[in-house]
Design an enzyme around this catalytic site. Structure first.
Site, PDB file in Angstrom:
ATOM      1  N   ASP A 170      11.966 -17.210  18.456  1.00  0.00           N
ATOM      2  CA  ASP A 170      12.982 -17.706  17.533  1.00  0.00           C
ATOM      3  C   ASP A 170      12.310 -18.351  16.321  1.00  0.00           C
ATOM      4  OD1 ASP A 170      14.919 -16.685  19.148  1.00  0.00           O
ATOM      5  OD2 ASP A 170      15.832 -18.601  19.681  1.00  0.00           O
ATOM      6  N   TYR A 173      15.466 -17.457  12.476  1.00  0.00           N
ATOM      7  CA  TYR A 173      16.922 -17.497  12.627  1.00  0.00           C
ATOM      8  C   TYR A 173      17.603 -16.723  11.488  1.00  0.00           C
ATOM      9  CZ  TYR A 173      16.852 -20.683  16.565  1.00  0.00           C
ATOM     10  OH  TYR A 173      16.654 -21.227  17.804  1.00  0.00           O
ATOM     11  N   HIS A 286       9.767 -16.725  25.779  1.00  0.00           N
ATOM     12  CA  HIS A 286      10.885 -17.431  25.145  1.00  0.00           C
ATOM     13  C   HIS A 286      11.851 -18.084  26.129  1.00  0.00           C
ATOM     14  CE1 HIS A 286      13.525 -18.607  21.946  1.00  0.00           C
ATOM     15  NE2 HIS A 286      14.553 -17.960  22.477  1.00  0.00           N
ATOM     16  N   HIS A 296      21.799 -22.213  28.688  1.00  0.00           N
ATOM     17  CA  HIS A 296      21.008 -21.040  29.090  1.00  0.00           C
ATOM     18  C   HIS A 296      20.591 -21.080  30.558  1.00  0.00           C
ATOM     19  CE1 HIS A 296      21.019 -19.936  24.922  1.00  0.00           C
ATOM     20  NE2 HIS A 296      20.345 -21.011  24.559  1.00  0.00           N
ATOM     21  N   VAL A 324      15.903 -23.081  25.010  1.00  0.00           N
ATOM     22  CA  VAL A 324      16.716 -24.288  25.187  1.00  0.00           C
ATOM     23  C   VAL A 324      16.295 -25.292  24.120  1.00  0.00           C
ATOM     24  CG1 VAL A 324      17.299 -26.199  26.718  1.00  0.00           C
ATOM     25  CG2 VAL A 324      16.987 -23.890  27.648  1.00  0.00           C
ATOM     26  N   HIS A 325      17.246 -25.780  23.349  1.00  0.00           N
ATOM     27  CA  HIS A 325      16.938 -26.633  22.205  1.00  0.00           C
ATOM     28  C   HIS A 325      16.767 -28.085  22.656  1.00  0.00           C
ATOM     29  CE1 HIS A 325      19.074 -23.421  19.545  1.00  0.00           C
ATOM     30  NE2 HIS A 325      17.929 -23.008  20.056  1.00  0.00           N
TER      31      HIS A 325
END
Length: 427
Positions: A170, A173, A286, A296, A324-325
């Site tokens: 990622d 974006y 990822h 997720h 996962v942010h």
């Protein structure tokens, strides 16, 4: 800082376990104008390791008449060596990319600064090659994007004297808006032109429109990694070695079944690892296999079921993931149980993306989850010798980097507890 700080709350469970750090929402997207004065000026410069003692220089021009040549040397303005590369471009619906140049230079001396120029004229850039032996340091960050949070995180990374940056997917974006790949490359150029960036794909790199576009068109064209040099047939998974560390970048979004090319390649790559010369073994992908965030959940389970036994048998030391942010560090684990011979998993998908943070965690937390926090930030891994490394995670706290979590790590290649017996493999 005071105005924003009033809105922040730091929650800690009764035993000191950080379960959440409530942040403001993701900041706005940056507005990045083109840095190029003309169609022939090199722009969007970034570098990556390729093979032994070589570096790939990638840049873009708007003119096809610029040669894919790089001049370089160890003194400013004194270019005693040069190399020629290749040029590519791609189309995506109505978008047509600029001309993307890839040039491999070398052999290069370890731990030395080189000055270089792309295309025969224009700005001079410089980079430092990684050392050939310990110590070596890695900056690690995932899910970057290009928001004001991203810019702050990149500034913090720049202040860390790292040798290589690892990015578990990622990147831009762009999400089908191809001009955002251009603005992302402009944003990261000050760092990515000075230190090698080694990346793997995330879900935001897929960008497939059925019957109209292929998956990973932009990613593969713009961010070419050393897959061929590592025996892989895909830019989506590869490996490389640097200063006593063997690093494997896997693809969460390409086939990983036991009959797949990626699985077979991973088996072969592990068989070539020499833990005497590369005592540290790190894997990056990822979608995390271990995750106590509500976001997720379970998305990495199939890949874990297929590939985790390979990692366990090979005695992988650390696994880094994004997606996962939030940040989360696990103890050594295997088959969802604490295991001193398993890999230490770390989720670092908190670079600064536009989607915001994943602030909700499962409770009670798994025993193998040691620290978790929903904040933007970055990680720093310093490997000091063949047996010991130090990991720290730095929260992006109102634009100030604050070290919140750290741990010393002893690798498995020298462990007397973990053997190559069948009993270890069975767990």
């Amino acid at each position: 800082m005071a105005s924003m700080g009033a809105a922040l709350t730091f929650l800690v469970l009764y035993f000191g376990y950080a379960c959440a750090y409530v942040r403001p929402p993701a900041r706005s997207m940056l507005s990045l104008a083109s840095h190029s004065a003309s169609h022939t000026d090199p722009q969007q410069v970034h570098i990556s390791l390729v093979g032994k003692n070589h570096m790939r220089i990638t840049w873009l021009t708007q003119s096809k008449d610029v040669p894919s040549a790089v001049e370089y040397g160890t003194s400013p303005g004194a270019y005693i060596s040069s190399a020629n590369g290749e040029i590519t471009k791609y189309s995506y619906m109505l978008y047509k990319s600029g001309y993307i140049h890839h040039t491999v230079i070398g052999p290069l001396d370890a731990d030395k600064t080189y000055y270089y120029r792309c295309g025969g004229y224009g700005l001079e850039y410089s980079f430092k090659t990684p050392p050939s032996q310990f110590p070596i340091s890695f900056a690690i960050v995932g899910d970057l994007g290009q928001t004001e949070w991203t810019a702050s995180t990149l500034e913090h990374i720049q202040n860390f004297k790292h040798d290589v940056l690892l990015l578990p997917g990622d990147l831009s974006y762009a999400d089908y808006k191809q001009d955002l790949w251009d603005s992302f490359a402009h944003l990261v150029e000050p760092l990515a032109s000075r230190r090698p960036w080694m990346v793997t794909e995330g879900n935001h790199e897929i960008e497939k429109i059925p019957l109209l576009t292929h998956s990973f068109d932009a990613f593969n064209a713009r961010w070419r990694m050393p897959f061929e040099e590592s025996g892989s047939d895909s830019n989506l998974y590869y490996s490389f070695e640097v200063a006593g560390v063997h690093i494997i970048m896997l693809g969460s979004y390409t086939d990983y079944g036991k009959d797949s090319d990626q699985y077979k390649w991973l088996q072969a790559d592990f068989s070539r690892v020499n833990r005497r010369t590369t005592p540290w073994l790190i894997v990056v992908f990822h979608s995390p296999w271990y995750n106590s965030n509500t976001a997720h959940q379970g998305e990495g389970d199939d890949m874990m079921e297929t590939m985790e036994p390979l990692l366990y048998t090979a005695k992988v030391d650390m696994v880094f993931a994004g997606h996962v942010h939030a940040y989360e560090r696990f103890t050594r684990v295997y088959k969802k149980n604490i295991n001193p011979c398993g890999a230490m998993h770390i989720t670092i998908g908190d670079g600064g993306n536009r989607e915001g943070l994943a602030s909700k965690f499962l409770n009670p937390h798994p025993q193998y989850s040691l620290f978790r926090e929903a904040s933007f930030g970055h990680g720093e891994l310093s490997i000091y010798n063949a047996t010991h490394a130090h990991w720290s995670w730095h929260r992006n706290d109102d634009d100030q980097p604050v070290k919140v979590d750290e741990v010393w790590i002893t690798n498995l290649s020298n462990s007397s507890t973990c053997t190559d017996s069948d009993d270890m493999v069975k767990g």
